[in-house]
Design an enzyme around this catalytic site. Structure first.
Site, PDB file in Angstrom:
ATOM      1  CE  LYS A  45      19.967 -59.053  15.145  1.00 18.52           C
ATOM      2  NZ  LYS A  45      19.923 -57.592  14.979  1.00 18.52           N
ATOM      3  CB  CYS A  63      64.522 -55.295   3.199  1.00 14.33           C
ATOM      4  SG  CYS A  63      63.325 -54.072   2.608  1.00 14.33           S
ATOM      5  CG  ASP A 113      25.475 -61.190   9.271  1.00 16.06           C
ATOM      6  OD1 ASP A 113      24.809 -60.175   8.987  1.00 16.06           O
ATOM      7  OD2 ASP A 113      26.604 -61.147   9.778  1.00 16.06           O
ATOM      8  CE1 TYR A 123      13.534 -64.071   4.247  1.00  9.82           C
ATOM      9  CE2 TYR A 123      15.708 -65.085   4.202  1.00  9.82           C
ATOM     10  CZ  TYR A 123      14.915 -63.961   4.284  1.00  9.82           C
ATOM     11  OH  TYR A 123      15.492 -62.719   4.394  1.00  9.82           O
ATOM     12  CG  MET A 166      11.737 -59.746  10.213  1.00  9.09           C
ATOM     13  SD  MET A 166      12.417 -61.372  10.558  1.00  9.09           S
ATOM     14  CE  MET A 166      14.109 -61.138  10.041  1.00  9.09           C
ATOM     15  CB  CYS A 185      60.663 -52.872   4.843  1.00 12.16           C
ATOM     16  SG  CYS A 185      60.342 -54.652   4.694  1.00 12.16           S
ATOM     17  CE  LYS A 188      17.667 -60.569  11.753  1.00 12.32           C
ATOM     18  NZ  LYS A 188      18.879 -60.070  11.092  1.00 12.32           N
ATOM     19  CB  CYS A 238      61.802 -57.131   0.571  1.00  9.17           C
ATOM     20  SG  CYS A 238      61.142 -57.355   2.228  1.00  9.17           S
ATOM     21  CD  GLU A 245      11.826 -69.318   7.907  1.00  7.35           C
ATOM     22  OE1 GLU A 245      12.481 -68.354   7.440  1.00  7.35           O
ATOM     23  OE2 GLU A 245      10.657 -69.557   7.594  1.00  7.35           O
ATOM     24  CD  GLU A 298      19.127 -61.683   4.484  1.00  9.58           C
ATOM     25  OE1 GLU A 298      19.708 -60.756   5.079  1.00  9.58           O
ATOM     26  OE2 GLU A 298      17.904 -61.727   4.330  1.00  9.58           O
ATOM     27  CE  LYS A 313      10.255 -65.636   7.903  1.00  8.23           C
ATOM     28  NZ  LYS A 313      10.643 -65.960   6.511  1.00  8.23           N
ATOM     29  CB  CYS A 323      58.337 -53.333   1.464  1.00  6.28           C
ATOM     30  SG  CYS A 323      60.083 -53.584   1.055  1.00  6.28           S
ATOM     31  NE  ARG A 337      14.443 -55.011   3.951  1.00  4.38           N
ATOM     32  CZ  ARG A 337      15.076 -55.602   4.954  1.00  4.38           C
ATOM     33  NH1 ARG A 337      16.060 -54.964   5.566  1.00  4.38           N
ATOM     34  NH2 ARG A 337      14.754 -56.813   5.334  1.00  4.38           N
TER      35      ARG A 337
END
Length: 599
Positions: free
Chosen positions: A243, A340, A51, A156, A18, A337, A49, A360, A47, A104, A219, A355, A70
């Site tokens: 965005k 210890c 991620d 969608y 897009m 560490c 978007k 420990c 709608e 998505e 859309k 470690c 895609r």
């Protein structure tokens, strides 16, 4: 004779990215451009978007035959085998359609945080964000890994909808009715003011959603206009993504501390001046491992830019070099560490420092806390603070020592009186009767979680038999791979592990599988083979507990209401699912009514 032309199928519709805008002014320009192209004002289906990763699903006669990413927009990667392990993708449609839908594939914030925590504990590189995690999970060579990572979808786009579907909002509703997981937040809006109000609403709600979004998609709702406008070489003309600006804050790193996990992985964490970020106060951010720390180049005293990966995990984006103090020195990765003092090692194929000292104190503390936790031995009253005191007072050195504790021992703990002492001793005694898969989980064997422990115990029945198995025998169980099998055999081959298990056996802990192989059939069960949706705030059970109870009765519990739903069980503040059930005539049950039917 004249030749008869053979009809040719329509060329595949490319999966284009897009176009996007970053301001409301740019959004206004897009709307004006659409009005000029169309010749009149247009209505939008707006709608969220998501991620995630674009996904195409193709069906022939109602059967899923292909799932693909895609790719370059024309040729994608075949992920059909993996898509069959994503629970909300229907494998068969209620109508024998030959069609294609797109949407998505994403990973929820909770699943993303859990996956990264597991990978960090195992010394593996963590995912930068849920989108990368979803992409990596969907492309796994082993579909069982995809299943374990709890991917989800939002569908969608209908590539070739029936003729009676003339708008985007109609297409989404019909896809929902066919069993696809669609996002219920979408709206058909008539004016740009309504669009801006939607953007403002979800800018505010963004952090409270269970999945990540990075913007809003507009859309044109009329599919006929969409078809007329078509695409440019790169993007569709009829849609645009608004965005969200990245939410970032600057703060100063005051320290870098290292913590030791249950498996010995040593993790660096930046301690910073507190700042407000995405709705919470943030003062710490994981630096994950030495490679990541060096890549970012973080030093004590640096000013850094901070954001939340997936809107949930605080993460340092970059160092603000212009603000670095003049006396700054490069940070030195520790070689011993912090708990210890033993030398840290960098194992092959791992990015983490580890470690490897089994004694420990930090590992012992984490291991005992895990042993007592609810998914494992479920020893009520034995939380991290109590475990820390028991170790500090030299009362326990491993999990077997828990069962040697006396009332006089516990009386040494801060704020531990007679009632607390009796409760903990009773909880320890009760835990001896647990089925052996809980003990296996509690041992904290690398890569062996509760589900794997149950499957192995169910198959081989007792711990003595399990300890004698070779790698191939364990890996022969469906869904148990070589990684788990090798980890188990390595663990049980250790003399220290064998000694602890012998002590637990002598203390009277059960070593046998006590669960049923198959759930008992319940007669006169109103939920058997029914599709059920839960909605609203439940009072008597958590959503997860109620889901398991219904599934044990043979019900299918789904997340959306359609004509295929048999019951909607609702609690307080039930919303759109309750309303939709009323509209469709789906039977409604209060939580209390459902419990009464179960009982």
């Amino acid at each position: 004779p004249t030749e008869t032309a053979i009809p040719q199928p329509d060329p595949p519709r490319p999966m284009l990215a897009m176009g996007d805008v970053n301001t409301k002014a740019e959004q206004t320009d897009f709307d004006q451009r659409m009005q000029k192209l169309v010749g009149h004002p247009v209505e939008y289906n707006v709608e969220l978007k998501i991620d995630g990763l674009s996904l195409s699903l193709e069906y022939e006669n109602g059967k899923l035959v292909r799932a693909s990413t895609r790719g370059n927009g024309y040729v994608g990667e075949d992920v059909t085998a993996n898509a069959k392990y994503i629970s909300d993708i229907p494998q068969t449609l209620p109508e024998p359609l030959t069609t294609e839908v797109r949407g998505e594939c994403y990973m929820s914030k909770e699943a993303f945080a859990k996956l990264n925590a597991e990978r960090e504990e195992q010394g593996l590189a963590v995912f930068a964000n849920p989108r990368n995690a979803a992409a990596g999970s969907l492309r796994q060579l082993d579909p069982k890994v995809t299943k374990k990572r709890q991917l989800s979808t939002f569908i969608y786009t209908w590539v070739n909808p029936p003729e009676e579907i003339t708008s985007q909002h109609q297409a989404i509703q019909k896809m929902h009715d066919l069993g696809f997981h669609t996002n219920e937040t979408g709206r058909k809006l008539k004016t740009l003011d309504e669009v801006f109000a939607f953007i403002d609403e979800y800018t505010a709600k963004r952090n409270s959603l269970t999945y990540g979004i990075d913007g809003i998609v507009l859309k044109i709702d009329d599919l006929g206009i969409e078809q007329e406008l078509g695409n440019t070489v790169k993007v569709p003309r009829w849609e645009i993504a608004y965005k969200f600006p990245p939410e970032e804050q600057e703060t100063v790193v005051r320290d870098i501390v290292w913590t030791v996990g249950r498996t010995g992985v040593v993790t660096p964490t930046a301690v910073m001046d507190p700042v407000q970020l995405a709705g919470t106060t943030v003062a710490r951010a994981s630096l994950h491992n030495p490679d990541y720390l060096n890549e970012k180049g973080v030093r004590i005293g640096d000013t850094v830019k901070l954001h939340k990966a997936g809107d949930i995990i605080p993460e340092i984006s970059e160092v603000v070099m212009a603000k670095r103090p003049a006396d700054s020195v490069a940070y030195q990765i520790p070689t011993t560490c912090p708990s210890c003092g033993q030398k840290l090692v960098h194992l092959e194929d791992e990015v983490a420092l580890r470690c490897i000292n089994p004694s420990c104190p930090a590992q012992v503390e984490e291991g005992i806390t895990h042993f007592a936790s609810r998914p494992a031995m479920n020893i009520a009253g034995l939380g991290p603070k109590i475990v820390k005191q028991l170790i500090a007072k030299d009362l326990v050195h491993n999990v077997a020592d828990l069962y040697h504790l006396t009332a006089d021992d516990l009386a040494q703990l801060d704020h531990f009186k007679e009632k607390s002492i009796n409760n903990l001793l009773t909880a320890l005694d009760n835990s001896k009767q647990n089925s052996v898969e809980l003990l296996i989980t509690g041992l904290g064997i690398d890569h062996v979680g509760a589900k794997a422990a149950r499957l192995i115990a169910q198959k081989f029945k007792n711990l003595a038999k399990i300890m004698s198995l070779d790698v191939q025998e364990i890996a022969s169980i469906d869904t148990i791979g070589m990684t788990i099998a090798e980890s188990m055999t390595t663990y049980f081959a250790q003399p220290e592990a064998q000694k602890v298990i012998d002590e637990l056996r002598e203390s009277g802990l059960n070593m046998d599988y006590l669960g049923a192989d198959e759930p008992a059939e319940i007669e006169d069960n109103p939920f058997k083979d029914k599709t059920v949706v839960l909605t609203g705030k439940l009072e008597h059970y958590t959503r997860s507990e109620f889901t398991k109870k219904l599934q044990a009765l043979g019900a299918k519990v789904t997340g959306s209401v359609s004509h295929k739903t048999d019951y909607v069980i609702y609690g307080k503040d039930a919303g759109s699912k309750y309303t939709k059930a009323q509209t469709l005539g789906v039977p409604l049950l209060t939580e209390e009514e459902a419990i009464a039917q179960i009982e």
